[in-house]
Design an enzyme around this catalytic site. Sequence first.
Site, PDB file in Angstrom:
ATOM      1  N   GLY A  31      16.098   8.103  -4.776  1.00 49.30           N
ATOM      2  CA  GLY A  31      15.882   6.883  -4.344  1.00 49.30           C
ATOM      3  C   GLY A  31      15.825   6.302  -4.836  1.00 49.30           C
ATOM      4  O   GLY A  31      16.209   5.694  -6.487  1.00 49.30           O
TER       5      GLY A  31
ATOM      6  N   GLY B 287       0.877  -1.082  -0.113  1.00 50.48           N
ATOM      7  CA  GLY B 287       0.147  -0.050   0.113  1.00 50.48           C
ATOM      8  C   GLY B 287       0.658   1.059   0.209  1.00 50.48           C
ATOM      9  O   GLY B 287       1.204   2.075   0.600  1.00 50.48           O
TER      10      GLY B 287
ATOM     11  N   ALA C 137     -10.547  -6.368  12.635  1.00 50.16           N
ATOM     12  CA  ALA C 137      -9.087  -6.931  11.630  1.00 50.16           C
ATOM     13  C   ALA C 137      -7.768  -6.300  12.198  1.00 50.16           C
ATOM     14  O   ALA C 137      -6.636  -7.093  12.807  1.00 50.16           O
ATOM     15  CB  ALA C 137      -9.144  -6.230  10.355  1.00 50.16           C
TER      16      ALA C 137
ATOM     17  N   ARG D 189       0.004   6.082  -1.061  1.00 54.57           N
ATOM     18  CA  ARG D 189      -0.898   6.830  -1.087  1.00 54.57           C
ATOM     19  C   ARG D 189      -0.784   6.819   0.598  1.00 54.57           C
ATOM     20  O   ARG D 189       0.048   6.469   0.870  1.00 54.57           O
ATOM     21  CB  ARG D 189      -2.612   6.174  -0.949  1.00 54.57           C
ATOM     22  CG  ARG D 189      -3.393   6.849  -2.541  1.00 54.57           C
ATOM     23  CD  ARG D 189      -4.602   7.542  -2.827  1.00 54.57           C
ATOM     24  NE  ARG D 189      -4.940   5.326  -2.606  1.00 54.57           N
ATOM     25  CZ  ARG D 189      -6.194   4.937  -1.896  1.00 54.57           C
ATOM     26  NH1 ARG D 189      -6.949   6.034  -1.155  1.00 54.57           N
ATOM     27  NH2 ARG D 189      -6.210   3.749  -1.984  1.00 54.57           N
TER      28      ARG D 189
ATOM     29  N   VAL E 176      -3.827  -7.510  -1.594  1.00 55.73           N
ATOM     30  CA  VAL E 176      -3.416  -8.201  -0.804  1.00 55.73           C
ATOM     31  C   VAL E 176      -3.555  -8.931  -0.010  1.00 55.73           C
ATOM     32  O   VAL E 176      -3.602 -10.420   0.633  1.00 55.73           O
ATOM     33  CB  VAL E 176      -2.685  -7.506   0.551  1.00 55.73           C
ATOM     34  CG1 VAL E 176      -1.027  -6.783   0.659  1.00 55.73           C
ATOM     35  CG2 VAL E 176      -3.977  -6.159   1.013  1.00 55.73           C
TER      36      VAL E 176
ATOM     37  N   TYR F  58     -13.586  -3.460  10.811  1.00 52.66           N
ATOM     38  CA  TYR F  58     -12.249  -2.506  10.940  1.00 52.66           C
ATOM     39  C   TYR F  58     -11.156  -2.512  12.566  1.00 52.66           C
ATOM     40  O   TYR F  58     -10.086  -3.439  12.741  1.00 52.66           O
ATOM     41  CB  TYR F  58     -12.342  -1.127  10.616  1.00 52.66           C
ATOM     42  CG  TYR F  58     -10.782  -0.466  10.557  1.00 52.66           C
ATOM     43  CD1 TYR F  58     -10.453  -0.941   9.143  1.00 52.66           C
ATOM     44  CD2 TYR F  58     -10.169   0.027  11.005  1.00 52.66           C
ATOM     45  CE1 TYR F  58      -8.676  -0.053   9.330  1.00 52.66           C
ATOM     46  CE2 TYR F  58      -9.156   1.125  11.245  1.00 52.66           C
ATOM     47  CZ  TYR F  58      -8.847   0.738  10.365  1.00 52.66           C
ATOM     48  OH  TYR F  58      -7.485   1.684   9.933  1.00 52.66           O
TER      49      TYR F  58
HETATM   50  P1  NAP Z   1      -5.181   5.329   1.894  1.00 50.83           P
HETATM   51  O1  NAP Z   1      -5.112   6.651   1.896  1.00 50.83           O
HETATM   52  O2  NAP Z   1      -6.667   4.643   1.980  1.00 50.83           O
HETATM   53  O3  NAP Z   1      -4.364   3.889   1.125  1.00 50.83           O
HETATM   54  C1  NAP Z   1      -4.331   2.462   1.259  1.00 50.83           C
HETATM   55  C2  NAP Z   1      -3.730   2.119   0.551  1.00 50.83           C
HETATM   56  O4  NAP Z   1      -3.194   1.181   1.214  1.00 50.83           O
HETATM   57  C3  NAP Z   1      -3.228   3.116  -0.785  1.00 50.83           C
HETATM   58  O5  NAP Z   1      -1.682   2.159  -1.073  1.00 50.83           O
HETATM   59  C4  NAP Z   1      -3.911   0.932  -1.584  1.00 50.83           C
HETATM   60  O6  NAP Z   1      -3.347   1.209  -2.648  1.00 50.83           O
HETATM   61  C5  NAP Z   1      -3.662  -0.479  -0.450  1.00 50.83           C
HETATM   62  N1  NAP Z   1      -4.390  -1.095  -0.428  1.00 50.83           N
HETATM   63  C6  NAP Z   1      -6.188  -0.394   0.073  1.00 50.83           C
HETATM   64  N2  NAP Z   1      -6.507  -2.489  -0.421  1.00 50.83           N
HETATM   65  C7  NAP Z   1      -5.751  -2.872  -1.298  1.00 50.83           C
HETATM   66  C8  NAP Z   1      -5.599  -3.992  -1.801  1.00 50.83           C
HETATM   67  N3  NAP Z   1      -6.477  -5.109  -1.309  1.00 50.83           N
HETATM   68  N4  NAP Z   1      -3.864  -4.682  -1.853  1.00 50.83           N
HETATM   69  C9  NAP Z   1      -3.409  -3.780  -1.845  1.00 50.83           C
HETATM   70  N5  NAP Z   1      -3.211  -2.280  -1.394  1.00 50.83           N
HETATM   71  C10 NAP Z   1      -4.360  -2.321  -0.940  1.00 50.83           C
HETATM   72  O7  NAP Z   1      -4.789   4.948   3.821  1.00 50.83           O
HETATM   73  P2  NAP Z   1      -4.126   5.161   4.496  1.00 50.83           P
HETATM   74  O8  NAP Z   1      -4.841   6.262   5.480  1.00 50.83           O
HETATM   75  O9  NAP Z   1      -2.657   5.989   4.389  1.00 50.83           O
HETATM   76  O10 NAP Z   1      -3.415   3.426   5.713  1.00 50.83           O
HETATM   77  C11 NAP Z   1      -2.798   3.194   5.764  1.00 50.83           C
HETATM   78  C12 NAP Z   1      -2.860   2.113   6.844  1.00 50.83           C
HETATM   79  O11 NAP Z   1      -3.012   2.735   8.238  1.00 50.83           O
HETATM   80  C13 NAP Z   1      -4.084   1.888   6.709  1.00 50.83           C
HETATM   81  O12 NAP Z   1      -3.652  -0.210   7.587  1.00 50.83           O
HETATM   82  C14 NAP Z   1      -5.179   2.116   8.069  1.00 50.83           C
HETATM   83  O13 NAP Z   1      -6.164   0.661   8.350  1.00 50.83           O
HETATM   84  C15 NAP Z   1      -3.773   2.616   8.672  1.00 50.83           C
HETATM   85  N6  NAP Z   1      -4.509   3.907   9.716  1.00 50.83           N
HETATM   86  C16 NAP Z   1      -4.200   4.610   9.197  1.00 50.83           C
HETATM   87  C17 NAP Z   1      -4.850   5.798   9.984  1.00 50.83           C
HETATM   88  C18 NAP Z   1      -5.324   7.185   9.321  1.00 50.83           C
HETATM   89  O14 NAP Z   1      -6.109   7.584   9.830  1.00 50.83           O
HETATM   90  N7  NAP Z   1      -5.804   7.346   7.703  1.00 50.83           N
HETATM   91  C19 NAP Z   1      -5.354   5.208  11.489  1.00 50.83           C
HETATM   92  C20 NAP Z   1      -4.794   4.283  11.619  1.00 50.83           C
HETATM   93  C21 NAP Z   1      -4.279   3.059  10.519  1.00 50.83           C
HETATM   94  P3  NAP Z   1      -4.122   1.598  -4.264  1.00 50.83           P
HETATM   95  O15 NAP Z   1      -4.417   3.681  -3.961  1.00 50.83           O
HETATM   96  O16 NAP Z   1      -3.091   1.421  -5.288  1.00 50.83           O
HETATM   97  O17 NAP Z   1      -5.463   0.711  -4.302  1.00 50.83           O
END
Ligand code: NAP
Length: 250
Positions: free
Chosen positions: A58, A15, A161, A18, A67, A158
């Site tokens: 880089g 991931g 998980a 983004r 995934v 969520y």
């Molecule tokens: P995000 O901006 O929505 O980015 C999600 C990333 O996961 C993207 O690169 C997306 O790829 C990838 N992804 C989604 N579904 C996928 C799949 N089936 N297979 C492979 N890649 C997949 O999310 P984020 O906020 O950066 O979150 C990243 C992590 O931090 C996650 O595990 C989330 O649960 C955790 N988190 C986030 C927050 C928050 O406040 N944002 C808080 C706690 C934990 P594409 O864009 O190419 O589809």
Amino acid sequence: MKTFDHSGKVIAVTGGSRGIGEAIVRRLCAEGASVFATFNSAPERAEKIASEIREAGGTVTYLQVNVSDEESVKGFIEAVVTQGGRIDALVNNAGITKDGLIMRMSGKDWQDVVDTNLTGVFYACKAAARPMMQQRTGRIVNIGSIVGLQGNAGQVNYSSAKAGLIGLTRSLARELASRNVFVNCVAPGFVETDMTEKLTEEQKASFFSNIPMKRAAGPDEIASVVSFFIAPESSYITGQVLNVDGGLAM
Ligand code: NAP
């Protein structure tokens, strides 16, 4: 901002196209690692990030991976080991939300979130464990969430998980510690990314009112902690969950 030295390391990040994953990829590349990152649905975004990183000196390779598909994840880890020659660290960051109150949550919304946020991590850890055990060195960092500790209304899928991810982290840490492979979990609170962009201003304000620091984290404030868990500076830490949440959960 360079904090730790990862020169010569081969690191896999899921991931990476983004948000938090992008910040992790950019940071680890700036700190000298050769990074293999994944995108799922956003190839043009991944390509843009890759060319910016390369222009800055880089080394990064982006591969398309879903995934929640075991073969896809296995192929990714095999490509990392074949092309990179080894795998020093794996960062399981890919994740999705499909929020809703339980009465309105479909079985599919439950399953999709568990498949991506938990089962996907199992697939990646399973594939990376063997080469890391053979190398007698490795680091795995799982991106959890404080809702895995506290729960959150509207997120039974969520939070379940993410809670499961803590059990996975601790069990795997016990399995692999004697081989010098360490497994930890970083649990962010509220981070400004596309994932949280969907929330209304009212929902955000209610979140912030409960955060002692009264603000969201930037993605790099999570990436810097991930970097620490990959660095030699964290050589006596395994099986831990570190909240990076402005004091929200304590
Ligand atoms: P995000 O901006 O929505 O980015 C999600 C990333 O996961 C993207 O690169 C997306 O790829 C990838 N992804 C989604 N579904 C996928 C799949 N089936 N297979 C492979 N890649 C997949 O999310 P984020 O906020 O950066 O979150 C990243 C992590 O931090 C996650 O595990 C989330 O649960 C955790 N988190 C986030 C927050 C928050 O406040 N944002 C808080 C706690 C934990 P594409 O864009 O190419 O589809």
